[in-house]
Write a protein that holds these residues in place. Structure first.
Motif, PDB file in Angstrom:
ATOM      1  N   LEU A 158       0.704  -1.145   0.153  1.00 38.83           N
ATOM      2  CA  LEU A 158      -0.124  -0.039  -0.181  1.00 38.83           C
ATOM      3  C   LEU A 158       0.860   1.236  -0.130  1.00 38.83           C
ATOM      4  N   THR A 159       0.280   2.455  -0.445  1.00 38.22           N
ATOM      5  CA  THR A 159       1.143   3.461  -0.520  1.00 38.22           C
ATOM      6  C   THR A 159       0.581   4.532   0.439  1.00 38.22           C
ATOM      7  N   LEU A 160       1.454   4.877   1.373  1.00 41.17           N
ATOM      8  CA  LEU A 160       0.921   5.709   2.404  1.00 41.17           C
ATOM      9  C   LEU A 160       0.342   7.090   2.009  1.00 41.17           C
ATOM     10  N   ASP A 161       0.595   7.574   1.005  1.00 39.53           N
ATOM     11  CA  ASP A 161       0.000   8.688   0.421  1.00 39.53           C
ATOM     12  C   ASP A 161      -1.521   8.670   0.725  1.00 39.53           C
ATOM     13  N   TYR A 162      -2.390   7.550   0.509  1.00 40.47           N
ATOM     14  CA  TYR A 162      -3.498   7.461   0.413  1.00 40.47           C
ATOM     15  C   TYR A 162      -4.209   6.839   1.607  1.00 40.47           C
ATOM     16  N   TYR A 163      -3.520   6.848   2.528  1.00 42.06           N
ATOM     17  CA  TYR A 163      -3.851   6.361   3.820  1.00 42.06           C
ATOM     18  C   TYR A 163      -3.928   7.383   5.059  1.00 42.06           C
ATOM     19  N   ALA A 164      -4.639   7.059   5.963  1.00 39.35           N
ATOM     20  CA  ALA A 164      -4.343   7.734   7.273  1.00 39.35           C
ATOM     21  C   ALA A 164      -3.637   6.501   8.044  1.00 39.35           C
ATOM     22  N   ILE A 165      -2.614   6.979   9.027  1.00 39.02           N
ATOM     23  CA  ILE A 165      -1.867   5.961   9.656  1.00 39.02           C
ATOM     24  C   ILE A 165      -2.000   6.318  11.170  1.00 39.02           C
ATOM     25  N   GLY A 166      -2.209   5.327  11.755  1.00 40.67           N
ATOM     26  CA  GLY A 166      -2.167   5.387  13.580  1.00 40.67           C
ATOM     27  C   GLY A 166      -1.016   4.658  14.186  1.00 40.67           C
ATOM     28  N   TRP A 167      -0.829   5.052  15.403  1.00 41.62           N
ATOM     29  CA  TRP A 167      -0.216   4.382  16.401  1.00 41.62           C
ATOM     30  C   TRP A 167      -1.041   4.220  17.645  1.00 41.62           C
TER      31      TRP A 167
END
Length: 128
Positions: free
Chosen positions: A26-35
């Motif tokens: 997956l390409t992070l540009d198109y995603y929300a990322i969480g910890w």
């Protein structure tokens, strides 16, 4: 898609760690990322989230207890998300997970149930 965390370990109170989360498929540009993190006997909680397309302050949120100590960042070239953790406290001890969900451009969420992809977790222990 796969997320792989690394960088956890044992650190003394007041110390620092940097967690990494490498994304593949997956390409992070198109995603929300969480910890997120989960301590023994406690529910999972969202620590921080940002947009893969825009990790500026306007698209980044932190749990109140980590504000000013933790920083999330995105390296698009490496498709990697980092969590810099400073001034660590014993109450930060937990398994830390990174997660990703495809949302609209710039959209983010700290609601774990909305995330589709999860890493395997990395243990962070803060103890003297």
């Amino acid at each position: 898609a796969q997320l792989v965390e690394s960088g956890g370990g044992l650190v003394q109170p007041g110390g620092s760690l940097r967690l990494s989360c490498v994304a593949s498929g997956l390409t992070l540009d198109y995603y929300a990322i969480g910890w997120f993190r989960q301590a023994p006997g406690k529910e999972r909680e969202g620590v921080t989230c940002t947009s893969g397309s825009d990790s500026s302050d306007g698209s980044t949120y932190y749990l109140d207890s980590v504000k000013g100590r933790f920083t999330i960042s995105v390296d698009k070239a490496k498709n990697t998300v980092y969590l810099q953790m400073n001034s660590l406290k014993p109450e930060d001890t937990a398994v830390y997970y990174c997660a990703a969900v495809r949302l609209g451009l710039g959209e983010v969420t700290l609601t774990g149930n909305e995330y589709d992809y999860w890493g395997q977790g990395t243990q962070v222990t803060v103890s003297s």
